[in-house]
Design a protein around this motif. Structure first.
Motif, short mmCIF file in Angstrom:
data_model
loop_
_atom_site.label_atom_id
_atom_site.label_comp_id
_atom_site.label_asym_id
_atom_site.label_seq_id
_atom_site.Cartn_x
_atom_site.Cartn_y
_atom_site.Cartn_z
N GLU A 62 0.83 -1.21 0.00
CA GLU A 62 0.00 0.00 0.00
C GLU A 62 0.87 1.25 0.00
O GLU A 62 0.51 2.28 -0.59
CB GLU A 62 -0.95 -0.01 1.21
CG GLU A 62 -0.35 0.35 2.54
CD GLU A 62 0.57 -0.72 3.13
OE1 GLU A 62 1.26 -0.42 4.13
OE2 GLU A 62 0.61 -1.86 2.60
N GLN A 63 2.05 1.18 0.64
CA GLN A 63 2.99 2.30 0.62
C GLN A 63 3.64 2.43 -0.76
O GLN A 63 3.87 3.54 -1.25
CB GLN A 63 4.06 2.11 1.69
CG GLN A 63 3.52 2.11 3.11
CD GLN A 63 2.97 3.45 3.53
OE1 GLN A 63 3.67 4.46 3.49
NE2 GLN A 63 1.70 3.48 3.93
N LYS A 70 1.09 4.05 -2.96
CA LYS A 70 0.96 5.46 -2.59
C LYS A 70 2.10 6.28 -3.19
O LYS A 70 1.90 7.40 -3.68
CB LYS A 70 0.95 5.61 -1.07
CG LYS A 70 0.68 7.02 -0.58
CD LYS A 70 0.78 7.09 0.94
CE LYS A 70 -0.31 6.31 1.62
NZ LYS A 70 -0.27 6.49 3.10
N ASP A 122 1.58 6.67 -6.91
CA ASP A 122 0.51 7.62 -7.20
C ASP A 122 0.93 9.06 -6.96
O ASP A 122 0.40 9.98 -7.59
CB ASP A 122 -0.72 7.30 -6.35
CG ASP A 122 -1.36 5.97 -6.71
OD1 ASP A 122 -1.10 5.47 -7.82
OD2 ASP A 122 -2.11 5.43 -5.88
N GLU A 149 4.78 8.90 4.57
CA GLU A 149 4.33 10.28 4.80
C GLU A 149 4.72 10.79 6.18
O GLU A 149 4.34 11.89 6.57
CB GLU A 149 2.82 10.37 4.63
CG GLU A 149 2.34 10.11 3.21
CD GLU A 149 0.85 10.30 3.04
OE1 GLU A 149 0.45 11.40 2.61
OE2 GLU A 149 0.10 9.35 3.34
#
Length: 409
Positions: A270-271, A274, A277, A343
């Protein structure tokens, strides 16, 4: 059971899983522990964030000299006889005030963010070269041996001024220096072999200094070769040590971060998505990779007065060993520290140290990692680990030694 002697086991401290298992146990149950082993001078091992940050902020109370990293007593004696110092080298990490500030000033302008930013074009070209190489390898490679070891090596050597044909020699010496406890990387099994590695560095960089004095160029070698400290030429031991720490730490730690960062992205898809994206996150992702991997495992300090930590008294003149991976996984200083979060605001992390000894090359390291993943991720469709991981057996600077991967571009 007291497990503190495991801190001296390169196989345990090199492997991410066993290292964090040990450090988490010590941080919770024995955060200020006295370590005695017949091959080493005794020392206190500290594993809590607040303690390590406090020591890093108070350089006059906790000295870098005379013992900066863990070295076996026999080799310390060899270094003392050869160089007049237990550390042997006299790099920035070995120095205290006022000398540290003076020597740091020699290259401070070179490593400032503005100066590093001017290198972006060259670094982007090198990053593209290695992503191109990865694509050309047809979907399988050893990410460490084929990519992450070589990209930062070429980067730092180009900055120093080492010609491309000598990069493989520098890689071998770097691995022998930091991998001295790893049978597959070490030159040999005793202190004379380790000393020979240092002397090979001295021979090479002494010749480079003499060349740049006669033939100055726009590189770091020329800066160091012609530097003045208090109006006098830099002492040879300081000069050559400066070269060695730049060439080795400037390469090995970044290589470990890129490999460990790739592993973290694979394990946290998922990282990875991210980051694909939103490429603007590559800078904060690079900082998180450094926090998460912590290639530099420890540094040592010597107390100048009696100190209290967690109810323990450390007396003046005793040795303290600060374990940075433990600090960077301490929830007292880092929120959700075991989570890989690209993040995250990493202003509090300690992988680069803290205070006046904070890593001089941190901006370069972050930029190298950022630019590599900026180049890789838009082109990379899939990637997975494709075999057994292997770790450098090391107590000082560690990371992956091998990571086979399968991927699609």
């Amino acid at each position: 059971m007291n497990r503190n002697l495991e801190l001296l086991d390169p196989a345990i401290m090199g492997n991410e899983e066993t290292m964090y298992s040990l450090l988490n146990h010590l941080r919770e149950h024995d955060p200020v522990t006295y370590v005695e082993h017949p091959n080493y001078e005794p020392f206190w091992a500290l594993t809590r964030y607040d303690d390590i940050k406090f020591i890093s902020q108070n350089n006059s109370r906790f000295l870098n000299n005379p013992r900066t990293v863990l070295v076996q007593k026999q080799f310390e004696q060899t270094l003392l006889e050869k160089f007049g110092s237990r550390n042997g080298l006299e790099t920035l990490i070995h120095m205290d005030a006022p000398k540290h500030k003076k020597l740091r000033g020699v290259t401070r302008e070179w490593f400032k963010p503005g100066s590093i930013g001017k290198l972006s074009g060259n670094l982007e070209a090198i990053a593209k070269q290695y992503v191109d190489k990865m694509e050309a390898m047809g979907g399988e490679c050893d990410f460490v041996k084929d990519i992450s070891l070589l990209y930062p090596l070429q980067t730092i050597m180009s900055i120093i001024g080492v010609p491309p044909e000598e990069e493989s020699m520098m890689l071998r010496l770097t691995q022998e220096l930091f991998g001295g406890a790893d049978p597959s990387l070490a030159r040999g099994a005793d202190s004379t072999d380790a000393l020979a590695v240092i002397m090979d560095f001295f021979t090479y960089f002494t010749a480079l200094v003499e060349d740049r004095k006669q033939n100055p160029q726009d590189d770091l070698a020329t800066v160091l070769a012609t530097a003045l400290v208090d109006g006098e030429p830099m002492e040879q031991l300081d000069q050559i040590s400066y070269f060695i720490i730049t060439a080795t730490a400037g390469h090995d730690t970044t290589a470990a971060t890129i490999a460990g960062g790739m592993k973290a992205l694979i394990e946290n898809p998922e990282q990875l998505q991210k980051l694909r994206d939103n490429p603007k996150l590559c800078n904060s992702a690079a900082r998180e990779m450094i926090r998460y991997t912590v290639p530099v495992r420890h540094m040592m300090r010597t107390t100048t007065q009696d100190e209290q930590f967690q109810g323990q008294t450390i007396k003046a003149g005793e040795n303290i060993c600060m374990w940075y991976p433990a600090a960077n996984r301490d929830s007292a200083g880092i929120s959700n520290p075991d989570v890989f979060d690209i993040e995250r605001d990493n202003k509090n992390q300690l992988a680069f140290g803290f205070g006046s000894h904070m890593c001089l090359g941190q901006h370069l390291a972050i930029l190298e990692v950022e630019l590599f993943f900026r180049e890789l991720l838009p082109r990379l469709k899939t990637i997975e680990i494709n075999g057994e991981l292997d770790w450098v057996k090391a107590v000082f600077v560690g990371g992956l030694k091998s990571m086979p991967v399968r991927y699609q571009f």
